[in-house]
Scaffold this motif. Sequence first.
Motif, PDB file in Angstrom:
ATOM      1  N   THR A  91       0.815  -1.219   0.000  1.00 52.85           N
ATOM      2  CA  THR A  91       0.000   0.000   0.000  1.00 52.85           C
ATOM      3  C   THR A  91       0.849   1.269   0.000  1.00 52.85           C
ATOM      4  OG1 THR A  91      -0.133   0.004   2.427  1.00 52.85           O
ATOM      5  CG2 THR A  91      -1.884  -1.145   1.225  1.00 52.85           C
ATOM      6  N   GLN A  92       2.142   1.153   0.342  1.00 49.93           N
ATOM      7  CA  GLN A  92       2.988   2.340   0.450  1.00 49.93           C
ATOM      8  C   GLN A  92       4.219   2.284  -0.467  1.00 49.93           C
ATOM      9  OE1 GLN A  92       2.220   5.068   2.356  1.00 49.93           O
ATOM     10  NE2 GLN A  92       0.281   4.051   2.817  1.00 49.93           N
ATOM     11  N   THR A  93       5.047   1.251  -0.293  1.00 47.31           N
ATOM     12  CA  THR A  93       6.297   1.178  -1.056  1.00 47.31           C
ATOM     13  C   THR A  93       6.635  -0.255  -1.422  1.00 47.31           C
ATOM     14  OG1 THR A  93       7.681   0.951   0.932  1.00 47.31           O
ATOM     15  CG2 THR A  93       7.260   3.198   0.137  1.00 47.31           C
ATOM     16  N   VAL A  94       7.325  -0.403  -2.544  1.00 52.04           N
ATOM     17  CA  VAL A  94       7.992  -1.653  -2.910  1.00 52.04           C
ATOM     18  C   VAL A  94       9.368  -1.284  -3.443  1.00 52.04           C
ATOM     19  CG1 VAL A  94       7.986  -3.750  -4.314  1.00 52.04           C
ATOM     20  CG2 VAL A  94       5.811  -2.748  -3.564  1.00 52.04           C
ATOM     21  N   THR A  95      10.415  -1.830  -2.824  1.00 49.41           N
ATOM     22  CA  THR A  95      11.776  -1.626  -3.321  1.00 49.41           C
ATOM     23  C   THR A  95      12.353  -2.968  -3.729  1.00 49.41           C
ATOM     24  OG1 THR A  95      12.674  -1.749  -1.059  1.00 49.41           O
ATOM     25  CG2 THR A  95      12.156   0.429  -1.922  1.00 49.41           C
ATOM     26  N   VAL A  96      12.952  -3.020  -4.915  1.00 47.73           N
ATOM     27  CA  VAL A  96      13.450  -4.280  -5.480  1.00 47.73           C
ATOM     28  C   VAL A  96      14.849  -4.064  -6.028  1.00 47.73           C
ATOM     29  CG1 VAL A  96      13.101  -6.076  -7.224  1.00 47.73           C
ATOM     30  CG2 VAL A  96      11.117  -4.994  -6.127  1.00 47.73           C
ATOM     31  N   GLN A  97      15.799  -4.877  -5.581  1.00 56.37           N
ATOM     32  CA  GLN A  97      17.129  -4.915  -6.174  1.00 56.37           C
ATOM     33  C   GLN A  97      17.430  -6.344  -6.559  1.00 56.37           C
ATOM     34  OE1 GLN A  97      20.331  -3.178  -3.927  1.00 56.37           O
ATOM     35  NE2 GLN A  97      21.904  -3.839  -5.355  1.00 56.37           N
ATOM     36  N   MET A  98      17.751  -6.557  -7.833  1.00 53.51           N
ATOM     37  CA  MET A  98      18.026  -7.887  -8.356  1.00 53.51           C
ATOM     38  C   MET A  98      19.316  -7.888  -9.144  1.00 53.51           C
ATOM     39  SD  MET A  98      15.997 -10.405  -7.679  1.00 53.51           S
ATOM     40  CE  MET A  98      14.818 -10.312  -6.347  1.00 53.51           C
ATOM     41  N   TYR A  99      20.039  -9.000  -9.051  1.00 55.32           N
ATOM     42  CA  TYR A  99      21.295  -9.144  -9.770  1.00 55.32           C
ATOM     43  C   TYR A  99      21.087  -9.689 -11.175  1.00 55.32           C
ATOM     44  CZ  TYR A  99      25.849 -11.055 -11.038  1.00 55.32           C
ATOM     45  OH  TYR A  99      27.005 -11.365 -11.706  1.00 55.32           O
ATOM     46  N   PHE A 100      20.046 -10.497 -11.360  1.00 53.76           N
ATOM     47  CA  PHE A 100      19.903 -11.196 -12.639  1.00 53.76           C
ATOM     48  C   PHE A 100      18.442 -11.224 -13.062  1.00 53.76           C
ATOM     49  CE2 PHE A 100      19.424 -14.883 -15.409  1.00 53.76           C
ATOM     50  CZ  PHE A 100      20.499 -14.729 -16.270  1.00 53.76           C
ATOM     51  N   SER A 101      18.219 -10.959 -14.343  1.00 53.90           N
ATOM     52  CA  SER A 101      16.877 -11.053 -14.911  1.00 53.90           C
ATOM     53  C   SER A 101      16.973 -11.639 -16.311  1.00 53.90           C
ATOM     54  CB  SER A 101      16.213  -9.673 -14.968  1.00 53.90           C
ATOM     55  OG  SER A 101      14.908  -9.770 -15.510  1.00 53.90           O
ATOM     56  N   VAL A 106       8.693 -15.545 -14.806  1.00 53.57           N
ATOM     57  CA  VAL A 106       9.031 -14.888 -13.540  1.00 53.57           C
ATOM     58  C   VAL A 106       9.243 -13.395 -13.750  1.00 53.57           C
ATOM     59  CG1 VAL A 106      10.743 -14.724 -11.708  1.00 53.57           C
ATOM     60  CG2 VAL A 106       9.974 -16.972 -12.484  1.00 53.57           C
ATOM     61  N   ALA A 107      10.038 -13.035 -14.755  1.00 52.06           N
ATOM     62  CA  ALA A 107      10.268 -11.609 -15.030  1.00 52.06           C
ATOM     63  C   ALA A 107       8.965 -10.912 -15.421  1.00 52.06           C
ATOM     64  CB  ALA A 107      11.312 -11.453 -16.128  1.00 52.06           C
ATOM     65  N   ASP A 108       8.136 -11.592 -16.213  1.00 52.23           N
ATOM     66  CA  ASP A 108       6.851 -10.999 -16.605  1.00 52.23           C
ATOM     67  C   ASP A 108       5.958 -10.770 -15.391  1.00 52.23           C
ATOM     68  OD1 ASP A 108       7.668 -11.047 -19.220  1.00 52.23           O
ATOM     69  OD2 ASP A 108       6.504 -12.827 -19.767  1.00 52.23           O
ATOM     70  N   SER A 109       5.961 -11.724 -14.459  1.00 49.22           N
ATOM     71  CA  SER A 109       5.144 -11.580 -13.260  1.00 49.22           C
ATOM     72  C   SER A 109       5.614 -10.408 -12.408  1.00 49.22           C
ATOM     73  CB  SER A 109       5.175 -12.868 -12.437  1.00 49.22           C
ATOM     74  OG  SER A 109       4.570 -13.931 -13.133  1.00 49.22           O
ATOM     75  N   MET A 110       6.929 -10.293 -12.227  1.00 49.71           N
ATOM     76  CA  MET A 110       7.449  -9.169 -11.459  1.00 49.71           C
ATOM     77  C   MET A 110       7.056  -7.846 -12.100  1.00 49.71           C
ATOM     78  SD  MET A 110       9.176  -7.982  -8.855  1.00 49.71           S
ATOM     79  CE  MET A 110      10.372  -9.118  -8.129  1.00 49.71           C
ATOM     80  N   ALA A 111       7.214  -7.747 -13.420  1.00 51.38           N
ATOM     81  CA  ALA A 111       6.855  -6.512 -14.119  1.00 51.38           C
ATOM     82  C   ALA A 111       5.371  -6.201 -13.960  1.00 51.38           C
ATOM     83  CB  ALA A 111       7.224  -6.632 -15.598  1.00 51.38           C
ATOM     84  N   GLY A 155      18.224 -13.858  -0.661  1.00 52.54           N
ATOM     85  CA  GLY A 155      18.597 -15.232  -0.984  1.00 52.54           C
ATOM     86  C   GLY A 155      19.448 -15.242  -2.229  1.00 52.54           C
ATOM     87  N   GLY A 156      19.369 -16.328  -2.982  1.00 51.33           N
ATOM     88  CA  GLY A 156      20.134 -16.431  -4.216  1.00 51.33           C
ATOM     89  C   GLY A 156      19.293 -16.302  -5.461  1.00 51.33           C
ATOM     90  N   PHE A 157      17.986 -16.082  -5.304  1.00 52.60           N
ATOM     91  CA  PHE A 157      17.073 -16.107  -6.446  1.00 52.60           C
ATOM     92  C   PHE A 157      17.203 -14.853  -7.309  1.00 52.60           C
ATOM     93  CE2 PHE A 157      14.865 -13.567  -3.400  1.00 52.60           C
ATOM     94  CZ  PHE A 157      13.970 -12.762  -4.087  1.00 52.60           C
ATOM     95  N   GLY A 158      16.716 -14.969  -8.534  1.00 49.44           N
ATOM     96  CA  GLY A 158      16.638 -13.842  -9.448  1.00 49.44           C
ATOM     97  C   GLY A 158      15.356 -13.943 -10.244  1.00 49.44           C
ATOM     98  N   LEU A 159      15.320 -13.248 -11.359  1.00 51.24           N
ATOM     99  CA  LEU A 159      14.123 -13.243 -12.192  1.00 51.24           C
ATOM    100  C   LEU A 159      14.382 -14.103 -13.428  1.00 51.24           C
ATOM    101  CD1 LEU A 159      13.222  -9.448 -11.927  1.00 51.24           C
ATOM    102  CD2 LEU A 159      12.481 -11.353 -10.467  1.00 51.24           C
ATOM    103  N   ALA A 160      14.268 -15.413 -13.245  1.00 42.00           N
ATOM    104  CA  ALA A 160      14.443 -16.362 -14.343  1.00 42.00           C
ATOM    105  C   ALA A 160      13.626 -17.606 -14.024  1.00 42.00           C
ATOM    106  CB  ALA A 160      15.914 -16.722 -14.542  1.00 42.00           C
ATOM    107  N   ASP A 161      13.124 -18.252 -15.061  1.00 36.58           N
ATOM    108  CA  ASP A 161      12.194 -19.352 -14.861  1.00 36.58           C
ATOM    109  C   ASP A 161      12.851 -20.589 -14.267  1.00 36.58           C
ATOM    110  OD1 ASP A 161      10.345 -17.654 -15.895  1.00 36.58           O
ATOM    111  OD2 ASP A 161      10.038 -18.738 -17.783  1.00 36.58           O
ATOM    112  N   TYR A 162      14.188 -20.731 -14.371  1.00 32.95           N
ATOM    113  CA  TYR A 162      14.809 -21.920 -13.781  1.00 32.95           C
ATOM    114  C   TYR A 162      14.867 -21.846 -12.261  1.00 32.95           C
ATOM    115  CZ  TYR A 162      18.959 -18.958 -14.740  1.00 32.95           C
ATOM    116  OH  TYR A 162      19.854 -17.923 -14.865  1.00 32.95           O
ATOM    117  N   TRP A 163      14.448 -20.733 -11.663  1.00 29.24           N
ATOM    118  CA  TRP A 163      14.336 -20.681 -10.208  1.00 29.24           C
ATOM    119  C   TRP A 163      12.974 -21.183  -9.715  1.00 29.24           C
ATOM    120  CZ3 TRP A 163      17.826 -16.377 -11.453  1.00 29.24           C
ATOM    121  CH2 TRP A 163      19.074 -16.509 -10.835  1.00 29.24           C
ATOM    122  N   MET A 164      12.098 -21.548 -10.640  1.00 30.86           N
ATOM    123  CA  MET A 164      10.829 -22.164 -10.244  1.00 30.86           C
ATOM    124  C   MET A 164      11.025 -23.678 -10.124  1.00 30.86           C
ATOM    125  SD  MET A 164       7.917 -20.068 -12.383  1.00 30.86           S
ATOM    126  CE  MET A 164       8.438 -20.624 -14.001  1.00 30.86           C
ATOM    127  N   GLY A 165      10.078 -24.343  -9.506  1.00 33.30           N
ATOM    128  CA  GLY A 165      10.137 -25.797  -9.443  1.00 33.30           C
ATOM    129  C   GLY A 165      10.709 -26.319  -8.142  1.00 33.30           C
TER     130      GLY A 165
END
Length: 402
Positions: A91-101, A106-111, A155-165
């Motif tokens: 409702t107020q803020t979202v801050t996101v820092q990612m190393y890999f996209s 996954v990237a589409d969902s974040m966007a 953690g170690g996650f990023g915005l890529a589909d191989y992090w699902m599953g």
Amino acid sequence: MTRFMKRLGAVLGVLATLAFALIGLLTVTRGTPVRRVLAAGDEQLPGVRDSLFIRTMQLFSGMKIENGNAVEVLANGAVYPRLWADIRSATQTVTVQMYFSKPGAVADSMAKYLADRARAKVRVLLLLHWYTLHRAATRSHVRAVVVDGRVGYTGGFGLADYWMGSGHSENEWRESNVRFEGPAVAQLQATFASGWAEAAGELITGDLFFPPQAFAEVGPVRATLFHSVPTAGSTPAERFLALSISGARRTLYISNSYFVPDDDFRRLLVRAAKRGVDVRVLTAGDKSDVKTTLYAGRARYPELIKGGVHVYEYLPTMMHAKTFVIDGVWSTVGSLNFDNRSLVFNNESNLVALDERVGATLDSLFRDDLRYAKEIKLEEFDRRSWFEQLLEWGANTLQRVL
């Protein structure tokens, strides 16, 4: 005389260029200076359950371990449903820092979710990995998501589909992440703010990003967010890791995707094994996404195994987790790798907990991972081909810049 002065100037110019080149080379290949951890006389080094250990760790690493946190370890693709739900609730803020996209679901969902929150007048700040020429040797490897200043993810996650599953199939990476609430979230927000200031020239603060309720105690876990940054000498990350290994008394379970310990850290691990600690390391195997790191790490196996350290390689897929748990109580989940680049050059983010419940979760996760791993035995490892040994030798010479 004029001709002589010109020649002298040319020679001095060449020498200055070579000197600067040497300084640059030494800068981008420097390692960690700490060789051992000592206590005076016959004193024992403080173990992780000793109150002096925590005081020492806070002094040497800059961390502040606080009560009142709620911590949830999220393995593999389990992180995304929780993350999307939290972002949707902002409702107020979202801050996101990612190393890999990488393009994909996954990237589409974040966007999609970030754009939706922005349209709802939520303040959304997005910081992705970037380089400039003069900073090429250092980089931000941080993963940080903070929702309304009260819920944090790293953690170690990023915005890529191989992090699902599940982390058990070849195209589904094995990963460990953490969702947390409580005072440690403000520390993660400050980590994001540091990166945002460097990239945008703005230092964010105030109740919108650091609301008073974010500092309230919401759970039973003593924890902190460890933000490690490069320095000219001994780094906070190096001191954090060296003290942690030296504080082990019973068990030391390390999961790390890029496991390339230098001479001093190998000795620290072997010393732990020789004083009776059950030291086990789980790292990536043939499915590694960075083969040079894989071979550089393998070059170190014989010394570790002969010293009593158990080494395992994960078989089904890329093992990308970066965690350790010591004596079932001192643990971390984050982005810090066990290599020179992470310890010396990178900005990293790790949630660190002093808690038996979090420790038990990571112990259990580690033991389950061993079901899908192969322990490296010297008898078999010594039969590897000369070509593999050549690759290991070559990768080992580059270990400081991998």
